[in-house]
Design a protein around this motif. Sequence first.
Motif, mmCIF file in Angstrom:
data_model
loop_
_atom_site.group_PDB
_atom_site.id
_atom_site.type_symbol
_atom_site.label_atom_id
_atom_site.label_comp_id
_atom_site.label_asym_id
_atom_site.label_seq_id
_atom_site.Cartn_x
_atom_site.Cartn_y
_atom_site.Cartn_z
ATOM 1 N N SER A 8 0.834 -1.203 0.000
ATOM 2 C CA SER A 8 0.000 0.000 0.000
ATOM 3 C C SER A 8 0.870 1.255 0.000
ATOM 4 C CB SER A 8 -0.924 0.016 1.216
ATOM 5 O OG SER A 8 -1.866 -1.025 1.151
ATOM 6 N N VAL A 9 1.962 1.209 0.757
ATOM 7 C CA VAL A 9 2.885 2.355 0.772
ATOM 8 C C VAL A 9 3.489 2.573 -0.606
ATOM 9 C CG1 VAL A 9 5.055 3.228 1.713
ATOM 10 C CG2 VAL A 9 3.408 2.140 3.233
ATOM 11 N N VAL A 10 3.891 1.483 -1.253
ATOM 12 C CA VAL A 10 4.437 1.595 -2.613
ATOM 13 C C VAL A 10 3.417 2.229 -3.548
ATOM 14 C CG1 VAL A 10 5.302 0.313 -4.603
ATOM 15 C CG2 VAL A 10 6.007 -0.352 -2.311
ATOM 16 N N LEU A 11 2.174 1.778 -3.470
ATOM 17 C CA LEU A 11 1.137 2.306 -4.349
ATOM 18 C C LEU A 11 0.791 3.759 -4.010
ATOM 19 C CD1 LEU A 11 -1.203 -0.823 -4.539
ATOM 20 C CD2 LEU A 11 0.437 -0.013 -6.253
ATOM 21 N N ALA A 55 1.109 6.801 -6.552
ATOM 22 C CA ALA A 55 0.011 7.716 -6.848
ATOM 23 C C ALA A 55 0.436 9.165 -6.654
ATOM 24 C CB ALA A 55 -1.186 7.393 -5.954
ATOM 25 N N LYS A 56 1.215 9.406 -5.605
ATOM 26 C CA LYS A 56 1.681 10.766 -5.325
ATOM 27 C C LYS A 56 2.610 11.271 -6.422
ATOM 28 C CE LYS A 56 4.058 13.462 -1.752
ATOM 29 N NZ LYS A 56 4.744 13.413 -0.444
ATOM 30 N N GLN A 78 5.287 11.951 -12.448
ATOM 31 C CA GLN A 78 6.730 11.918 -12.636
ATOM 32 C C GLN A 78 7.258 10.504 -12.897
ATOM 33 O OE1 GLN A 78 8.662 13.957 -9.354
ATOM 34 N NE2 GLN A 78 7.003 15.444 -9.214
ATOM 35 N N LEU A 79 6.377 9.523 -12.872
ATOM 36 C CA LEU A 79 6.832 8.147 -13.095
ATOM 37 C C LEU A 79 7.292 7.968 -14.526
ATOM 38 C CD1 LEU A 79 4.131 5.995 -11.269
ATOM 39 C CD2 LEU A 79 6.385 6.655 -10.437
ATOM 40 N N LYS A 80 8.446 7.353 -14.695
ATOM 41 C CA LYS A 80 8.926 6.999 -16.019
ATOM 42 C C LYS A 80 8.349 5.643 -16.401
ATOM 43 C CE LYS A 80 13.094 9.787 -15.872
ATOM 44 N NZ LYS A 80 14.553 9.836 -16.073
ATOM 45 N N ARG A 103 12.059 8.581 1.982
ATOM 46 C CA ARG A 103 11.563 9.924 2.246
ATOM 47 C C ARG A 103 10.082 10.050 1.876
ATOM 48 N NH1 ARG A 103 14.870 12.317 -0.736
ATOM 49 N NH2 ARG A 103 13.642 12.961 -2.525
ATOM 50 N N GLU A 104 9.740 9.557 0.671
ATOM 51 C CA GLU A 104 8.362 9.673 0.226
ATOM 52 C C GLU A 104 7.427 8.794 1.048
ATOM 53 O OE1 GLU A 104 7.354 11.885 -1.792
ATOM 54 O OE2 GLU A 104 9.363 12.583 -2.295
#
Length: 386
Positions: A50-53, A57-58, A62-64, A313-314
């Motif tokens: 869930s943290v990864v997702l 989402a955040k 910026q996702l490549k 960090r994220e």
Amino acid sequence: MHKAKKIRPLVKRMGSEIQDDFLSKLSPAVDTATGAFILLIAILSIFGNSVVLLVAAKKSSQLKPPELLTVNLAITDFCSAVTMYPLAVGSAWKHTWLGGDSSCKYYGFMDFFFGIASIGTLTVMAIVRFLVTSTTQNYGRRINRNIISAAIALVWLYALIWAVLPLVGLGLYGPEPFGISCTLAWSELYSSANSMSFIVASFILCTLLPTVIIATCYTGIAWKLHKAYHEIHNNQQVIISVKIDRKITQMAVLVSLGFIGCWAPYATVSFWSIFNSNTQIPPVVSLLLCLFAKSSTVYNPIIYYTFSTTFQREAKKCLWCCDKKVHSSTIQDLPLRPQAATWPAWDNVQSLSIFNANQSPIRQHKNQDKTTIHLPSNISECDSFH
């Protein structure tokens, strides 16, 4: 010649035989401990993925493209935990499989479906990283979001086709030898030529071949990095850059090994049981292999958190809603995308590091017969592993 053993027909089973199949072959204490362990795995898996997702989402804008594969892997692990583990926990604590044959087919389908989707995603990851890291051709600009999305769609379609086949008579879903879990009924499939062909083909095409492809790709990457390290040993900054890229590769390898290492013992013993009586395998041994395989959904978020300070960090921001000024003295000015990336045209393709983090500062360009290596203006831009 098959060893003699009782053959159960691949037809609908009735009466007490169903009850016998779905009764736990373990002691109540072991069942209780099994349920507690699966519950812990479920909590860790749901929380970590869930943290990864949430981070994905955040940072979605910026996702490549290749990072979509990382997100897809988190989806498969999250869905496995949500759709399967509650039923497994309840069955363990009830000391019998809940729901009978229908829920067994459901559980076996989900297990097979998400398992193939996971190893398929890992295979595409390995191929993408191999193409970008181990070649001087301009593959980077070719690997765009559309190509990655198409690859992900094909992975899911491939997994769906294989998972549906046992539901239409080619193969069979049934209880595990210890009674409180379901999967492909490996030990029963030798009695049907079609089912035997299915299980052999699925083992080769869904387990063995992807494993060989993954191993080959990362071996090629390791050789490329080894050569690069020795060819540029007189440039200290580039040596650091190659070491960073090697750590990125190590993270990708660990993600693959985490899945394959957990499932390989289980798959090997299951395949062996086709030709030998599964009564030769103690129920506790079968249980331990199954639990080890289920734990594969937990490891990836831990690997990301260990290797990527950006992900750390994220993740912390997502979990504790930290103010943007927190840690500003050390990290707020670090760019999400370093000025230079890893191999050719890496501006369009990112390594398997998570969410624009830990990119290698090496970028090669060919200008006729001359090859140059560009570095970021400040090597500390790429200190995510430090």
